[in-house]
Design a protein around this motif. Sequence first.
Motif, PDB file in Angstrom:
ATOM      1  N   GLU A 144      -5.440  19.678  34.559  1.00  0.00           N
ATOM      2  CA  GLU A 144      -6.593  19.494  35.424  1.00  0.00           C
ATOM      3  C   GLU A 144      -7.462  20.625  35.449  1.00  0.00           C
ATOM      4  O   GLU A 144      -6.682  21.743  35.328  1.00  0.00           O
ATOM      5  CB  GLU A 144      -6.248  19.106  36.715  1.00  0.00           C
ATOM      6  N   ILE A 145      -8.769  20.387  35.337  1.00  0.00           N
ATOM      7  CA  ILE A 145      -9.689  21.729  35.463  1.00  0.00           C
ATOM      8  C   ILE A 145     -10.481  21.610  37.006  1.00  0.00           C
ATOM      9  O   ILE A 145     -11.141  20.410  37.117  1.00  0.00           O
ATOM     10  CB  ILE A 145     -10.875  21.538  34.443  1.00  0.00           C
ATOM     11  N   SER A 146     -10.585  22.685  37.582  1.00  0.00           N
ATOM     12  CA  SER A 146     -11.327  22.390  38.884  1.00  0.00           C
ATOM     13  C   SER A 146     -12.157  23.855  39.352  1.00  0.00           C
ATOM     14  O   SER A 146     -11.540  24.882  38.933  1.00  0.00           O
ATOM     15  CB  SER A 146     -10.385  22.178  40.018  1.00  0.00           C
ATOM     16  N   GLY A 147     -12.956  23.633  39.881  1.00  0.00           N
ATOM     17  CA  GLY A 147     -13.927  25.097  40.141  1.00  0.00           C
ATOM     18  C   GLY A 147     -14.824  25.438  39.061  1.00  0.00           C
ATOM     19  O   GLY A 147     -15.680  26.400  39.339  1.00  0.00           O
ATOM     20  N   LEU A 148     -14.973  24.709  38.067  1.00  0.00           N
ATOM     21  CA  LEU A 148     -16.037  24.916  37.044  1.00  0.00           C
ATOM     22  C   LEU A 148     -17.109  23.831  36.998  1.00  0.00           C
ATOM     23  O   LEU A 148     -16.700  22.596  37.404  1.00  0.00           O
ATOM     24  CB  LEU A 148     -15.516  24.690  35.509  1.00  0.00           C
ATOM     25  N   PRO A 149     -18.465  24.268  36.765  1.00  0.00           N
ATOM     26  CA  PRO A 149     -19.398  23.351  36.886  1.00  0.00           C
ATOM     27  C   PRO A 149     -19.359  22.415  35.466  1.00  0.00           C
ATOM     28  O   PRO A 149     -18.664  22.523  34.503  1.00  0.00           O
ATOM     29  CB  PRO A 149     -20.722  24.318  36.308  1.00  0.00           C
ATOM     30  N   THR A 150     -19.736  21.039  35.780  1.00  0.00           N
ATOM     31  CA  THR A 150     -19.417  19.814  34.942  1.00  0.00           C
ATOM     32  C   THR A 150     -20.508  20.269  33.844  1.00  0.00           C
ATOM     33  O   THR A 150     -21.733  20.294  34.086  1.00  0.00           O
ATOM     34  CB  THR A 150     -19.581  18.750  35.622  1.00  0.00           C
ATOM     35  N   PRO A 151     -20.083  20.463  32.752  1.00  0.00           N
ATOM     36  CA  PRO A 151     -21.095  20.331  31.587  1.00  0.00           C
ATOM     37  C   PRO A 151     -21.807  19.050  31.212  1.00  0.00           C
ATOM     38  O   PRO A 151     -21.157  17.999  31.737  1.00  0.00           O
ATOM     39  CB  PRO A 151     -19.994  21.113  30.339  1.00  0.00           C
ATOM     40  N   SER A 152     -22.845  19.221  30.338  1.00  0.00           N
ATOM     41  CA  SER A 152     -23.381  17.996  30.063  1.00  0.00           C
ATOM     42  C   SER A 152     -22.671  17.107  29.019  1.00  0.00           C
ATOM     43  O   SER A 152     -21.715  17.864  28.324  1.00  0.00           O
ATOM     44  CB  SER A 152     -24.621  18.224  29.288  1.00  0.00           C
ATOM     45  N   GLY A 153     -22.622  15.904  28.944  1.00  0.00           N
ATOM     46  CA  GLY A 153     -22.054  14.955  28.028  1.00  0.00           C
ATOM     47  C   GLY A 153     -20.967  14.212  28.794  1.00  0.00           C
ATOM     48  O   GLY A 153     -20.107  13.452  28.159  1.00  0.00           O
ATOM     49  N   PHE A 154     -20.584  14.658  29.799  1.00  0.00           N
ATOM     50  CA  PHE A 154     -19.522  13.958  30.729  1.00  0.00           C
ATOM     51  C   PHE A 154     -20.338  13.147  31.589  1.00  0.00           C
ATOM     52  O   PHE A 154     -21.206  13.484  32.424  1.00  0.00           O
ATOM     53  CB  PHE A 154     -18.600  14.918  31.560  1.00  0.00           C
ATOM     54  N   PHE A 160     -14.559  15.013  33.521  1.00  0.00           N
ATOM     55  CA  PHE A 160     -14.632  16.297  33.132  1.00  0.00           C
ATOM     56  C   PHE A 160     -13.190  16.900  33.621  1.00  0.00           C
ATOM     57  O   PHE A 160     -12.457  17.674  32.745  1.00  0.00           O
ATOM     58  CB  PHE A 160     -15.770  17.264  33.570  1.00  0.00           C
ATOM     59  N   GLU A 161     -13.054  16.902  34.695  1.00  0.00           N
ATOM     60  CA  GLU A 161     -11.797  17.553  35.230  1.00  0.00           C
ATOM     61  C   GLU A 161     -10.392  16.923  35.107  1.00  0.00           C
ATOM     62  O   GLU A 161      -9.334  17.764  35.128  1.00  0.00           O
ATOM     63  CB  GLU A 161     -11.785  17.588  36.900  1.00  0.00           C
ATOM     64  N   TRP A 162     -10.417  15.578  34.946  1.00  0.00           N
ATOM     65  CA  TRP A 162      -8.983  14.819  34.721  1.00  0.00           C
ATOM     66  C   TRP A 162      -8.900  14.720  33.253  1.00  0.00           C
ATOM     67  O   TRP A 162      -9.769  14.491  32.559  1.00  0.00           O
ATOM     68  CB  TRP A 162      -9.002  13.610  35.247  1.00  0.00           C
ATOM     69  N   PRO A 163      -7.537  14.838  32.731  1.00  0.00           N
ATOM     70  CA  PRO A 163      -7.204  14.694  31.279  1.00  0.00           C
ATOM     71  C   PRO A 163      -7.414  13.298  30.925  1.00  0.00           C
ATOM     72  O   PRO A 163      -7.385  12.229  31.626  1.00  0.00           O
ATOM     73  CB  PRO A 163      -5.878  14.977  31.163  1.00  0.00           C
ATOM     74  N   PRO A 164      -7.492  13.037  29.631  1.00  0.00           N
ATOM     75  CA  PRO A 164      -7.901  11.873  29.067  1.00  0.00           C
ATOM     76  C   PRO A 164      -6.518  10.777  29.292  1.00  0.00           C
ATOM     77  O   PRO A 164      -5.497  11.326  29.315  1.00  0.00           O
ATOM     78  CB  PRO A 164      -7.874  11.884  27.364  1.00  0.00           C
ATOM     79  N   GLY A 165      -6.793   9.612  29.560  1.00  0.00           N
ATOM     80  CA  GLY A 165      -5.590   8.720  29.826  1.00  0.00           C
ATOM     81  C   GLY A 165      -5.231   8.590  31.151  1.00  0.00           C
ATOM     82  O   GLY A 165      -4.183   7.990  31.452  1.00  0.00           O
ATOM     83  N   THR A 166      -5.790   9.197  32.156  1.00  0.00           N
ATOM     84  CA  THR A 166      -5.268   9.213  33.503  1.00  0.00           C
ATOM     85  C   THR A 166      -6.491   8.489  34.330  1.00  0.00           C
ATOM     86  O   THR A 166      -7.820   8.329  33.782  1.00  0.00           O
ATOM     87  CB  THR A 166      -5.036  10.671  34.224  1.00  0.00           C
TER      88      THR A 166
END
Length: 176
Positions: A144-154, A160-166
Amino acid sequence: MPRHRLFTHARTRSGLLTPLLTSAVAVALIGSVAVQPDLISRYAADDMAAVAASDSGDSYDGFDAKAAEQLRQDQCLLGETLRMGGPAMFGVAQDGLNQTPDKLHTAANRSYWETTPLSTAFEQDRDAADKEGSALYDHIRDFEISGLPTPSGFQSKADFEWPPGTSGDDRPNFFQ
């Protein structure tokens, strides 16, 4: 230099000799049976005595079809366990296949609701698999990624923050 043919005369005579010889042998065999008919009955009586002895209940040829069927079923079950079971089931199956038929039947006991070697091994493998699965599931939070700005493409912050498959994502996860 001309080639001498050694058997040319024999070939021309064999066209006549073959049917004649075959007919003579057939007549001789049929004639011997006609002269001595007891030969047929003597050999037939020997054959019929062997058949009658095998049909009677007091002669045992040493083959038990039910035991052979049970042995084959046990071998098939443990063979499948070798291929599809976990490490503990593999050990029980391999040990059972190397034993006598009685010990093989004990190892391949299908009464899984009772305590049998195969059911015990299944429970050990299931517990080990549950432990491994729980450990892997606990690592999903590591991605999990938290605290970063969401880049374009998501499409969203969760994408963006959750891994694939969840969380409803149809893509395969890191463990597949």
